[in-house]
Enzyme design. Structure first.
Site, PDB file in Angstrom:
ATOM      1  N   SER A  82       3.484  -0.909 -19.792  1.00 44.29           N
ATOM      2  CA  SER A  82       4.258  -1.567 -20.629  1.00 44.29           C
ATOM      3  C   SER A  82       5.677  -1.605 -19.730  1.00 44.29           C
ATOM      4  O   SER A  82       5.928  -0.482 -19.281  1.00 44.29           O
ATOM      5  CB  SER A  82       4.537  -1.220 -22.160  1.00 44.29           C
ATOM      6  OG  SER A  82       3.225  -1.090 -22.776  1.00 44.29           O
TER       7      SER A  82
HETATM    8  N1  SAM Z   1       0.300   3.092 -22.956  1.00 41.95           N
HETATM    9  C1  SAM Z   1      -0.186   2.774 -21.617  1.00 41.95           C
HETATM   10  C2  SAM Z   1       0.555   3.214 -20.475  1.00 41.95           C
HETATM   11  O1  SAM Z   1       1.545   3.902 -20.566  1.00 41.95           O
HETATM   12  O2  SAM Z   1       0.296   2.860 -19.405  1.00 41.95           O
HETATM   13  C3  SAM Z   1      -0.293   1.081 -21.558  1.00 41.95           C
HETATM   14  C4  SAM Z   1      -1.279   0.734 -22.320  1.00 41.95           C
HETATM   15  S1  SAM Z   1      -1.941  -0.826 -22.117  1.00 41.95           S
HETATM   16  C5  SAM Z   1      -0.348  -2.063 -22.591  1.00 41.95           C
HETATM   17  C6  SAM Z   1      -2.970  -1.185 -23.388  1.00 41.95           C
HETATM   18  C7  SAM Z   1      -4.399  -0.257 -23.382  1.00 41.95           C
HETATM   19  O3  SAM Z   1      -4.990  -0.306 -24.524  1.00 41.95           O
HETATM   20  C8  SAM Z   1      -5.031  -0.946 -22.292  1.00 41.95           C
HETATM   21  O4  SAM Z   1      -5.499   0.374 -21.577  1.00 41.95           O
HETATM   22  C9  SAM Z   1      -6.434  -1.120 -22.945  1.00 41.95           C
HETATM   23  O5  SAM Z   1      -7.602  -0.751 -22.274  1.00 41.95           O
HETATM   24  C10 SAM Z   1      -6.328  -0.188 -24.265  1.00 41.95           C
HETATM   25  N2  SAM Z   1      -7.025  -0.715 -25.468  1.00 41.95           N
HETATM   26  C11 SAM Z   1      -7.273  -1.773 -25.915  1.00 41.95           C
HETATM   27  N3  SAM Z   1      -8.113  -2.003 -26.756  1.00 41.95           N
HETATM   28  C12 SAM Z   1      -8.339  -0.577 -26.977  1.00 41.95           C
HETATM   29  C13 SAM Z   1      -9.088   0.093 -28.282  1.00 41.95           C
HETATM   30  N4  SAM Z   1      -9.690  -0.552 -29.124  1.00 41.95           N
HETATM   31  N5  SAM Z   1      -9.125   1.464 -28.205  1.00 41.95           N
HETATM   32  C14 SAM Z   1      -8.561   2.215 -27.108  1.00 41.95           C
HETATM   33  N6  SAM Z   1      -7.833   1.468 -26.038  1.00 41.95           N
HETATM   34  C15 SAM Z   1      -7.712   0.131 -26.240  1.00 41.95           C
END
Ligand code: SAM
Length: 237
Positions: A82
């Site tokens: 993000s």
């Molecule tokens: N917090 C992260 C960072 O600092 O790099 C960025 C996160 S990214 C915007 C969103 C993440 O949520 C992705 O890696 C995606 O694979 C994960 N995601 C989406 N749905 C999910 C779920 N149901 N359970 C776990 N992770 C999930």
């Protein structure tokens, strides 16, 4: 000849990666001043964490130069780290105190996990994509962090065996705040920070629990990748 050019490029990236671990200090300070302080991030612990943690080491080497840009950056598997402001705002909204147990959904690169640990949390983090989870775990351990527990799977279910959590932070966008998270919040002021809205545009929400009472506050408009799972968006999105 073609082979030699390819090798040279790879070498460039490797040397950038080596140097980068020690550098980008100036870029990081500018990011904190211009993107965070000037936009109203005031929590000193959050600002200190964002000054300290080398955001670039969480990125694939070819995107390192974008690490301190005022935008999300790709981390592979179609996902993003993000925008720095959003990481700071969400962490500030969570109001972490030292020793709080925090559930993070969407480990991604592991950068937000590191920020949460720096502000004092013990972090339970869930990522649905195995390659991202494995890379993040290794990165965090290499950096010396140990106050985290990581699980690969559908984070919309939460982590019931470890509940209640003082804070839950969801770094992917949900159509609505799943009941699972509300149930797993501490009854004494537990807080859930989550982007809620349509597939392409959301608003950052904070939901606070006292016993069976939940109050909702709305913060800024935002755009996140989808939370995909049983209580989020379906796979085809
Ligand atoms: N917090 C992260 C960072 O600092 O790099 C960025 C996160 S990214 C915007 C969103 C993440 O949520 C992705 O890696 C995606 O694979 C994960 N995601 C989406 N749905 C999910 C779920 N149901 N359970 C776990 N992770 C999930």
């Amino acid at each position: 000849m073609k082979f030699q050019i390819r090798v040279a490029r790879k070498k460039d990236m490797k040397s950038l990666s080596g140097e980068a671990r020690e550098s980008f200090h100036e870029e990081r300070m500018q990011m904190v001043e211009q993107q965070l302080r000037r936009r109203g991030i005031h929590d000193q612990n959050v600002l200190a964490a964002m000054e300290k943690i080398p955001r670039h080491v969480f990125l694939p080497v070819e995107f390192i130069r974008s690490a301190y840009d005022d935008s999300p950056v790709t981390i592979g598997e179609g996902q993003t780290i993000s925008q720095p402001y959003m990481v700071a705002l969400m962490t500030q909204c969570l109001q972490v105190h030292k020793g709080d147990r925090v559930l993070e959904i969407g480990t991604g690169s592991g950068y937000q996990t590191a920020i949460l640990m720096e502000v004092g949390a013990e972090v339970y983090t869930i990522e649905r994509m195995k390659p991202l989870a494995e890379k993040a775990e290794k990165k965090l351990k290499d950096l010396g962090y140990d106050a985290f527990h990581i699980r690969i799977g559908d984070g919309t279910l939460g982590w019931p065996e470890q509940a209640p959590f003082q804070g839950i932070i969801v770094t992917a966008a949900a159509p609505e705040a799943p009941e699972t998270y509300k149930e797993q919040l501490s009854e004494e002021g537990g807080q859930l920070v989550i982007p809620v809205g349509s597939r392409y545009s959301q608003v950052l929400h904070r939901i606070t629990r006292f016993q069976d009472r939940f109050t909702k506050e709305e913060f800024t408009p935002c755009v996140f990748v989808p939370l995909v799972g049983k209580y989020g968006w379906k796979e085809e999105y």
